[in-house]
Design a protein around this motif. Structure first.
Motif, PDB file in Angstrom:
ATOM      1  N   TRP A   1       5.664  -8.648  -5.063  1.00  0.00           N
ATOM      2  CA  TRP A   1       4.342  -8.341  -4.502  1.00  0.00           C
ATOM      3  C   TRP A   1       3.278  -8.969  -5.365  1.00  0.00           C
ATOM      4  O   TRP A   1       3.480  -9.184  -6.555  1.00  0.00           O
ATOM      5  N   ASP A   2       2.141  -9.231  -4.759  1.00  0.00           N
ATOM      6  CA  ASP A   2       1.024  -9.759  -5.538  1.00  0.00           C
ATOM      7  C   ASP A   2       0.152  -8.646  -6.089  1.00  0.00           C
ATOM      8  O   ASP A   2      -0.508  -8.811  -7.118  1.00  0.00           O
ATOM      9  N   LEU A   3       0.168  -7.504  -5.385  1.00  0.00           N
ATOM     10  CA  LEU A   3      -0.671  -6.384  -5.821  1.00  0.00           C
ATOM     11  C   LEU A   3      -0.141  -5.096  -5.202  1.00  0.00           C
ATOM     12  O   LEU A   3       0.327  -5.101  -4.067  1.00  0.00           O
ATOM     13  N   ILE A   4      -0.248  -4.008  -5.960  1.00  0.00           N
ATOM     14  CA  ILE A   4       0.183  -2.705  -5.448  1.00  0.00           C
ATOM     15  C   ILE A   4      -0.996  -1.735  -5.500  1.00  0.00           C
ATOM     16  O   ILE A   4      -1.628  -1.563  -6.549  1.00  0.00           O
ATOM     17  N   LEU A   5      -1.287  -1.121  -4.355  1.00  0.00           N
ATOM     18  CA  LEU A   5      -2.282  -0.044  -4.286  1.00  0.00           C
ATOM     19  C   LEU A   5      -1.499   1.251  -4.273  1.00  0.00           C
ATOM     20  O   LEU A   5      -0.674   1.467  -3.385  1.00  0.00           O
ATOM     21  N   LEU A   6      -1.756   2.087  -5.252  1.00  0.00           N
ATOM     22  CA  LEU A   6      -0.873   3.216  -5.481  1.00  0.00           C
ATOM     23  C   LEU A   6      -1.627   4.541  -5.492  1.00  0.00           C
ATOM     24  O   LEU A   6      -2.466   4.783  -6.364  1.00  0.00           O
TER      25      LEU A   6
ATOM     26  N   LEU B   1       0.851  -1.187   0.000  1.00  0.00           N
ATOM     27  CA  LEU B   1       0.000   0.000   0.000  1.00  0.00           C
ATOM     28  C   LEU B   1       0.886   1.236   0.000  1.00  0.00           C
ATOM     29  O   LEU B   1       1.638   1.472   0.938  1.00  0.00           O
ATOM     30  N   VAL B   2       0.831   1.992  -1.092  1.00  0.00           N
ATOM     31  CA  VAL B   2       1.640   3.205  -1.195  1.00  0.00           C
ATOM     32  C   VAL B   2       0.679   4.388  -1.060  1.00  0.00           C
ATOM     33  O   VAL B   2      -0.106   4.665  -1.971  1.00  0.00           O
ATOM     34  N   GLU B   3       0.727   5.016   0.104  1.00  0.00           N
ATOM     35  CA  GLU B   3      -0.284   6.031   0.445  1.00  0.00           C
ATOM     36  C   GLU B   3       0.308   6.917   1.538  1.00  0.00           C
ATOM     37  O   GLU B   3       1.007   6.428   2.417  1.00  0.00           O
ATOM     38  N   ASP B   4       0.021   8.234   1.452  1.00  0.00           N
ATOM     39  CA  ASP B   4       0.604   9.130   2.459  1.00  0.00           C
ATOM     40  C   ASP B   4      -0.437   9.787   3.348  1.00  0.00           C
ATOM     41  O   ASP B   4      -0.118  10.666   4.133  1.00  0.00           O
TER      42      ASP B   4
ATOM     43  N   ILE C   1      -4.641   2.029  -9.002  1.00  0.00           N
ATOM     44  CA  ILE C   1      -4.368   3.423  -8.639  1.00  0.00           C
ATOM     45  C   ILE C   1      -5.537   3.995  -7.843  1.00  0.00           C
ATOM     46  O   ILE C   1      -6.697   3.846  -8.226  1.00  0.00           O
ATOM     47  N   LEU C   2      -5.194   4.606  -6.719  1.00  0.00           N
ATOM     48  CA  LEU C   2      -6.187   5.258  -5.865  1.00  0.00           C
ATOM     49  C   LEU C   2      -5.908   6.743  -5.929  1.00  0.00           C
ATOM     50  O   LEU C   2      -4.796   7.168  -5.646  1.00  0.00           O
ATOM     51  N   THR C   3      -6.879   7.530  -6.286  1.00  0.00           N
ATOM     52  CA  THR C   3      -6.591   8.952  -6.300  1.00  0.00           C
ATOM     53  C   THR C   3      -7.782   9.814  -5.959  1.00  0.00           C
ATOM     54  O   THR C   3      -8.928   9.450  -6.225  1.00  0.00           O
ATOM     55  N   ALA C   4      -7.497  10.948  -5.345  1.00  0.00           N
ATOM     56  CA  ALA C   4      -8.549  11.895  -4.994  1.00  0.00           C
ATOM     57  C   ALA C   4      -9.031  12.613  -6.242  1.00  0.00           C
ATOM     58  O   ALA C   4     -10.108  13.169  -6.274  1.00  0.00           O
ATOM     59  N   ARG C   5      -8.203  12.594  -7.253  1.00  0.00           N
ATOM     60  CA  ARG C   5      -8.579  13.303  -8.472  1.00  0.00           C
ATOM     61  C   ARG C   5      -9.429  12.383  -9.334  1.00  0.00           C
ATOM     62  O   ARG C   5      -8.937  11.428  -9.905  1.00  0.00           O
ATOM     63  N   GLY C   6     -10.699  12.704  -9.414  1.00  0.00           N
ATOM     64  CA  GLY C   6     -11.613  11.795 -10.103  1.00  0.00           C
ATOM     65  C   GLY C   6     -11.785  12.094 -11.575  1.00  0.00           C
ATOM     66  O   GLY C   6     -12.741  11.680 -12.180  1.00  0.00           O
ATOM     67  N   GLN C   7     -10.844  12.838 -12.137  1.00  0.00           N
ATOM     68  CA  GLN C   7     -11.036  13.235 -13.530  1.00  0.00           C
ATOM     69  C   GLN C   7     -10.713  12.117 -14.511  1.00  0.00           C
ATOM     70  O   GLN C   7      -9.823  11.315 -14.279  1.00  0.00           O
ATOM     71  N   THR C   8     -11.452  12.130 -15.596  1.00  0.00           N
ATOM     72  CA  THR C   8     -11.266  11.098 -16.610  1.00  0.00           C
ATOM     73  C   THR C   8      -9.847  11.117 -17.168  1.00  0.00           C
ATOM     74  O   THR C   8      -9.272  10.073 -17.440  1.00  0.00           O
ATOM     75  N   SER C   9      -9.267  12.321 -17.306  1.00  0.00           N
ATOM     76  CA  SER C   9      -7.929  12.406 -17.888  1.00  0.00           C
ATOM     77  C   SER C   9      -6.920  11.647 -17.016  1.00  0.00           C
ATOM     78  O   SER C   9      -5.990  11.026 -17.516  1.00  0.00           O
TER      79      SER C   9
END
Ligand code: CA
Length: 230
Positions: free
Chosen positions: A49-54, A9-12, A81-89
């Protein structure tokens, strides 16, 4: 050596680190958390790793840069990929550089778990994970928490429908009679007829089968009852 599925889990964001790592550990996964982008990049390259949450916005190096870098090195570990930015781009960017899936924050924990499960299943490591999940076709059944998904989309079943499905899965391959189902799933009750079972089977087929009229998984066995194949 642990044979648990290992997730990095790569998260700050401190609150998210606590919530996600607790949740993943509860699911039986082994979890390691890294908050710094550069350290995460090194850790991914050095270890399997089996999976990375980024997360995307990280100190040192962005999630996109990490993902691009590991793919260039030929590391094919599934990346979500996990992100606060919900934009399609952002989504397009993430998938273009080799991420396998993308989930905008905030998200429902159940949706994250379903997506993790789908990715692990695709990468075939799921066979050695918790036997709490059973999959057939596009359907994933979380036996421990009585939840059912088609891909990452939750399918709502009543308690009785879930109990019936669970019983059929437990007895997969063998025909089970209506009388048996009545006894084992309903607990015998004079007020309930075997018709009730047919009705519940029809409901399950509607929710789970691609073509409920021509079921692939919940089959009728003439004169005997039902048989689950999956
Ligand atoms: Ca962040």
């Amino acid at each position: 050596m642990s044979n648990k599925v290992r997730i990095l889990l790569v998260e700050d964001e401190p609150s998210l680190i606590v919530t996600l790592s607790d949740m993943l550990k509860n699911e039986g996964y082994e979890v390691e958390c890294i908050v710094d982008g550069i350290a995460a990049n090194e850790r991914i390259v050095k270890d399997a790793w089996d999976l990375i949450l980024l997360d995307v916005i990280l100190p040192g190096m962005t999630g996109f840069e990490i993902c691009r870098n590991i793919r260039q090195r030929g590391i094919s570990t599934p990346v979500l990929i996990l992100t606060a930015r919900g934009q399609t781009s952002d989504k397009v960017e993430g998938l273009k550089i080799g991420a396998d899936d993308y989930l905008p924050k905030p998200f429902e924990p159940a949706e994250l778990l379903a997506r993790i499960h789908a990715l692990l299943r695709r990468s075939a490591v799921n066979t050695r994970t918790a036997s709490n999940w059973f999959t057939f076709g596009l359907i994933s059944v979380d036996l421990a928490h009585s939840r059912v998904f088609r891909g990452s989309e939750r399918i709502l079943l009543s308690d009785r429908e879930f109990a019936l499905l669970h019983y059929l899965i437990d007895h997969r391959g063998s025909p089970v009679s209506r009388e048996r189902l009545l006894l084992d799933v309903w607990g015998y009750n004079a007020a309930i007829s075997t018709r009730t079972i047919d009705v519940h089977i029809a409901l399950l087929r509607q929710k789970l089968e691609a073509d409920p009229k021509n079921p692939e998984f919940i089959l009728t066995v003439h004169m005997q009852g039902y048989r689950f194949v999956g």
